[in-house]
Each structure stands twice: as C-alpha cells, then as structure tokens.
Design an enzyme around this catalytic site. Structure first.
Site, PDB file in Angstrom:
ATOM      1  N   GLU A   1       0.862  -1.170   0.000  1.00 55.91           N
ATOM      2  CA  GLU A   1       0.000   0.000   0.000  1.00 55.91           C
ATOM      3  C   GLU A   1       0.900   1.221   0.000  1.00 55.91           C
ATOM      4  OE1 GLU A   1      -3.739   1.019   2.307  1.00 55.91           O
ATOM      5  OE2 GLU A   1      -2.976  -0.721   3.354  1.00 55.91           O
TER       6      GLU A   1
ATOM      7  N   ASP B   1      -7.476   7.815   9.650  1.00 54.79           N
ATOM      8  CA  ASP B   1      -6.214   7.376  10.240  1.00 54.79           C
ATOM      9  C   ASP B   1      -6.061   7.793  11.691  1.00 54.79           C
ATOM     10  OD1 ASP B   1      -4.660   5.943   8.197  1.00 54.79           O
ATOM     11  OD2 ASP B   1      -4.912   7.799   7.058  1.00 54.79           O
TER      12      ASP B   1
ATOM     13  N   TYR C   1     -10.791  -4.875   0.701  1.00 58.43           N
ATOM     14  CA  TYR C   1     -10.070  -4.519   1.914  1.00 58.43           C
ATOM     15  C   TYR C   1     -11.071  -4.525   3.063  1.00 58.43           C
ATOM     16  CZ  TYR C   1      -6.637  -1.807   4.680  1.00 58.43           C
ATOM     17  OH  TYR C   1      -5.731  -1.379   5.626  1.00 58.43           O
TER      18      TYR C   1
END
Lengths: 413, 266
Positions: free
Chosen positions: B52, B63, B178
């Site tokens: 990634e 995040d 994912y």
C-alpha cells in the site's frame, strides 16, 4: 429582445436522493460510516413526518429555547448609515446565545426518540455549537463529548467552561491548525470508532448527506419566523425585505434564514464570508472570494468549494472569528450561488470589528464576531440602498464569548 | 498484464503456497524520501507480496495518530502527489515487482485531475487504488478511468457493513476487497475483535475476490491469526512507527510479520 424565461426552481427538491446539490454535496466518508448515514437519514425522514416528534420539538423551541426570537428595528444604525432600513433577526436571544441550539436540540431529540444510540459527539469552533450541544445533552440526559481545537479553546475560553458546567467532556485537539477543521476530523474519528452507540451531532450545513439538508431544515425555523415577522406582524415593516444578510462559515445560520425566502426571488440573499487579513495574503476563510485557493474539492464528507493548495492539501485558514474559520462551505450554498439565487461577499477582520463596535454603540447589542461580519457588510451595503428599502440581518449570536478577543484587539480598533 | 491482473496473480501465488499475502503500508516520504525507498525495497526483498503506497493528505480522517503524524511530516517536507508517483517509478526501476496499491484520500487525487492521476499512476507502476473516503456511490469518475488503465478499484468493507451494502460494494470492486477489522481508525490494537472470522465469512459468501484484512494488526501473532482466516494481511501503523525509528527497525518487524503470515500456512 425577449427576456429569457427560466423555469422556476423547486428549491425544496434538493438535494437529490444521493445527497447532491447539483455537482456539490454527496457522501465522501469511510465505509464504516455509510450504514450510519443511511440510518440517520431514515430516522430523520421518519421524524419529519411524525406529528408527535415535530410537536415535541416545537414545544421545546417555544418553552425552552424561547422561540420565536424577535425581529428588532435598528433605528440608530439605520440613521447612522443613512440608507436602507435595517432590521435584525435576534438569534442572539435564543437560549445559549446563538442559532446553533435550533439544530443541536433537533438532532439530540432525534437521537433520543428515533435512534437506538446513547452518546453524542460534536465538534465546535467558536464554542456556540458545543454549548448548544452540551445544553441539549443535559436537557435530554445524554452523554456528550465535544472536540475543540486548542487554539479555539484559548480564544473562546468562557464557552469551554460553559460546556464543562453542563456536564460535557471537552477534548482539546492538537492536530493541524488546532481549529474547527481539526475538531471535525477528531469528532469523525471518534464516531468511526464508536458508531454503534454514538451519534455525531454535526453543527453546520456541512458534511456528508443527510447533514447539509437536515441541518438546513432544523435551522429554517429562523427564516420561517422572519417571513411572518417581516411580512405580517404589527412589529415588523409589513413587507418582505429587499435583502437578507448573514455570515457564512459552514453556512447554517445563512441557509436557515435564506431557505424559506428562496421562492421570493425579489429578495436578495447575501452571504458574508470571513475575509480575515485580506484575500491577497491568503490569510482568510473566504472560499468564494479567492479563485486561486478556493477550488472545487472534497473535505470532511462533502464536495464543495475548499480552500486548498495546488496539491489538494487543505489550506490553513484565518479569521478573527473562530466560527467562520473553516476551509469549506456548505454544498447548498455553492449550488445556490451557481443558480444565481444567492450572492457572497466578505468582510475582513477589521471591517467585522467596525461592525461589532457600531452595533454596541448604536443599538446596545454585543454581537458574536461571526455575526459582526454580517453587520460589517452593512457599512457598504446600506448606504447604496434607498431609504425606503429594507435589509434584514441575521444576528446569529451574541458576543459574550468574544470579549477576550475584542479586549485584545481594542488597541487596534 | 494489467494492474488488476498483477494483483490477482500476487494473491494467486500466495494461495499456491498455501498462505495469505502480506501487504505492508508505507507513508510515502516518511521519515525521508531515501528511507521510504529503502524500506519498500527491503520489505519487497524479504517477501512482501503487495504494497500500500500511502499518499499523504492534510486531513486523513480514517487514520489514527501514527499515520497522521507520518503523513503530516511527509507533507511538511514537501512530499507531493507527483513525488509519490516518482518514488513509485524509482522503485520499479530498481526492480521491485510486487503490486503497488496507492492509498490516498480523494481531494489530492481530485485536484490532480482524476483521469490524469489514474493515467500517471498506471504509467509510474501503480496497480490499484484505495481511496478510503470514496464509496462506490461517488466513484463515477474514478471507476471508468481505472477500468481504462487496468487499475484495480479496491473498496473497503467494515464490520458495520450490512448484507445489502456488501452486495453493492463487491459489484464495484476489482483486485481484492479490503476488510477493516475494527470499527475505528488505523493504528495498532492489542486485541482484534473476536467476530473477525465471522465478518470475513460474511463477505466471502458474496464474492470470490481475495479478502485482505487491515487496521489494528501490528504483531507477529496477530498477523498469524489474521492470515489463518483471510487471503491477505495489511500492516500499516506498526511498520510506519518502526520506520520512524530506523530502516532496520522496519525491516526487522517486517520479517517478524512475514514469519507470522507463514506460520498460518494452511
């Protein structure tokens, strides 16, 4: 030459079912939150059609918030500026001192009655939305956490203490510019983590669908009252205004007063952005006024005009007013601007301070620095208009929270 | 081969070896440009199957603190979207062949120009895109561009995803899917949710695409546990944190994680 006739726009038809206002809006969020947005939309649409829910909200607006807020004729300010007649929609007189309570109470009640959640998170810039949320949470017995940039905590200290008094946990945010945008990031991160129990009580007409439309609807009570007060009430002028002026950060007070007037095409609708230290140096929060930095983009769940650099990184903004210090603007404003239905201008920090002083001196009203931007624009606008014309200003909040900033600025005024 | 095919081949290769694929994340430009290249090339040499490639953004709302800090550092050091693609090209020139999935928030891509970004990314050596704030509903511009360039559009699913949502998302996904292990932001957790295997199975019923699990994984035992239930294991924050200390620390942890993935050999 025949004038081009365009079909009247049905403003109530927007956003579309995916949450878009033309090319703006939408849902740009991590997948974890998509079900929560669907659930929120479903709950909100159900509540809107639920007579009992709407009656309870109206009851609280009357008996707790103190609505309707009055419209005040600003006689001395009108005389001083020497042009149009100036009226003020007094959201500063709503409980907690700003329009923010309209939306906070609406969403908190929605969560309590229609969603199986027990906890609220919110962001705040000036602290007005944080206080309104903390107040609603105390009233309804809901656990509440408010994120606030540490720069804003310093400049809006009284509101930090207010929230804590009301039983809310205020968490300082140290990332980025330590202001509103960063507080929203942290609130969203908390929401992603605790989405099963937590509702995100977003404070402006921003973010992913359904927030921009839902917040607009909860704030539209401002314009609905003003329509009656201006047009029909004995205390008003007996007709609709020629122009309505409101400050625009995310844009919730502006869309709240504008929306019920959209169909009255003769009423000019003017939003005032934060011009900060001026457009040229880039230290401002005027998304529409700076064609270099203000570009179409995506920030915090919605597509709209976003102040950014050439690499798509979000710009650091500046305004003397914490509530306007934000890099993007509600998507419906961007769309209405494209339709030519609304127009946008800006006031610098200095012009806003001039408006602040005028309202104190001439009307005995200490406005929030956000609202002072709308007043500041009157200094230009009112003298250009005829004496039989009428301007209605949305005085979105009171200025007690800003006394520290103003005292610091006193020497410069 | 297209990017989609290279990604599928990497998962197929791991499958033939009866193990999950290992996919490290790195924040491009962190702690420096040179160390970024060393870490990725080193991890590739040690056996990482895919990468990634983290494109920094000022407002990374999915995040946690580690990646926030690393991407902030990268931006303040002047790392641009174009720089990230240049680094990718340099890694390809240096012989790194593992598939690269660019992981970046939408605004920098949108500002670069969606079509132009996809074309430049493909030319530089990117094989797929992961855009965490772009659900399929909003990908009307990105998907056709990726199809044309052969890049995979890799979508995320989360423990909160409903059956209807899973059905909808898998229709748009290419390359792999994912799976976000936890409701939350990126960052190491001491424990992964007990119902993670159920979540993987729930998605498995709707698609044959490889399923990679990320978020929260930072230790060898966790990597092994996830490798036992999924087709791929993504590790980000733990490696970024180690990379912030030194290249060697990142590579040491990478080798541990690879051992973890191999321990789960089925």
């Amino acid at each position: 030459m025949a004038a081009v006739q365009r079909e009247p726009i049905n403003y109530n038809a927007w956003p579309d079912e995916d949450g878009h206002f033309g090319p703006y809006g939408g849902k740009f969020v991590p997948e974890t939150l998509m079900p929560a947005l669907d659930e929120l939309e479903e709950a909100y649409l159900a509540a809107r059609n639920d007579r009992e829910f709407m009656a309870e909200l109206a009851y609280l607006q009357r008996t707790y918030v103190g609505r309707p807020t009055p419209v005040t004729y600003a006689a001395r300010l009108t005389e001083y500026l020497g042009g149009a007649q100036i009226y003020l929609k007094r959201e500063d007189l709503a409980h907690t001192g700003a329009h923010k309570i309209n939306n906070a109470l609406g969403q908190a009640l929605l969560m309590k009655r229609k969603m199986g959640k027990t906890r609220i998170v919110a962001e705040t810039g000036a602290g007005q939305h944080g206080v309104a949320t903390a107040t609603s949470a105390a009233l309804l017995g809901i656990e509440c956490v408010v994120y606030m940039g540490t720069v804003d905590m310093a400049r809006q200290e009284p509101n930090v203490f207010r929230m804590r008094l009301l039983g809310t946990e205020v968490r300082g945010v140290e990332s980025g510019s330590k202001t509103l945008k960063d507080a929203i990031n942290e609130a969203i991160r908390d929401w992603v983590t605790n989405v099963n129990t937590t509702h995100y009580l977003l404070g402006s007409a921003l973010g992913p669908h359904p927030y921009p439309a839902m917040v607009r609807d909860f704030q539209s009570i401002i314009g609905q009252e003003a329509l009656v007060q201006m047009g029909e009430s004995d205390d008003g002028p007996g007709r609709l205004p020629d122009a309505i002026v409101a400050c625009v950060g995310g844009g919730s007070n502006a869309i709240g007063i504008f929306h019920p007037f959209l169909a009255y095409e003769d009423v000019r609708l003017i939003g005032v952005e934060a011009g900060g230290r001026g457009i040229e140096g880039g230290e401002h929060a005027a998304r529409f006024a700076d064609p270099e930095m203000g570009r179409l983009g995506v920030l915090q769940g919605t597509k709209s005009f976003v102040l950014q650099d050439s690499d798509g990184q979000i710009a650091l903004t500046h305004s003397i007013s914490a509530g306007l210090d934000y890099a993007s603007v509600g998507p419906e404003h961007a769309w209405l601007r494209d339709q030519g239905r609304t127009e946008y201008t800006y006031c610098t920090d200095e012009q806003a301070m001039a408006g602040f002083r005028l309202l104190c001196d001439l009307e005995g009203i200490i406005p929030a620095l956000e609202s002072a931007h709308a007043v500041g624009h009157l200094i230009d606008l009112a003298p250009q208009m005829a004496k039989d014309q009428i301007i209605l200003v949305n005085l979105s909040g009171r200025g007690d929270k800003d006394l520290g900033t103003v005292m610091g600025d006193w020497g410069a005024v | 081969m297209t990017g989609v095919e290279r990604i599928r081949a990497a998962f197929a290769q791991a499958g033939q070896e009866r193990r999950a694929a290992f996919m490290p994340y790195h924040a491009m430009g962190y702690p420096t440009r040179a160390e970024t290249l060393e870490i990725i090339a080193g991890l590739a040499a040690d056996g990482a199957d895919l990468f990634e490639i983290g494109i920094p953004h000022s407002d990374p709302l999915a995040d946690g603190p580690t990646v926030q800090g690393a991407t902030y550092t990268a931006i303040t050091q002047g790392t641009t979207v174009a720089d990230c693609l240049t680094m990718v090209r340099e890694l390809r020139d240096a012989g790194v062949t593992a598939p690269f999935c660019a992981m970046g928030y939408y605004n920098p891509i949108f500002r670069y120009g969606v079509e132009r970004f996809v074309a430049d990314a493909a030319a530089a050596g990117i094989d797929g895109l992961i855009v965490p704030d772009l659900p399929p509903e909003e990908a009307g511009e990105l998907e056709p561009a990726c199809r044309q360039a052969g890049l995979a559009t890799i979508y995320l699913l989360a423990p909160t995803s409903t059956e209807a949502r899973i059905r909808q998302v898998v229709q748009h996904a290419t390359g792999f899917i994912y799976l976000v292990s936890i409701t939350g932001t990126t960052g190491v957790r001491t424990e992964l949710p007990p119902d993670l295997a159920d979540f993987v199975q729930r998605v498995r019923r709707h698609t044959d695409l490889p399923l990679a699990v990320g978020f929260g994984i930072g230790a060898r035992a966790q990597a092994a546990a996830v490798a036992g239930i999924a087709d791929g294991v993504v590790v980000g924050s733990a490696l970024v944190k180690a990379g912030g200390e030194s290249v060697d620390a990142a590579l040491l942890l990478g080798r541990e994680l690879i051992k973890g993935v191999q321990e789960a050999r089925g």
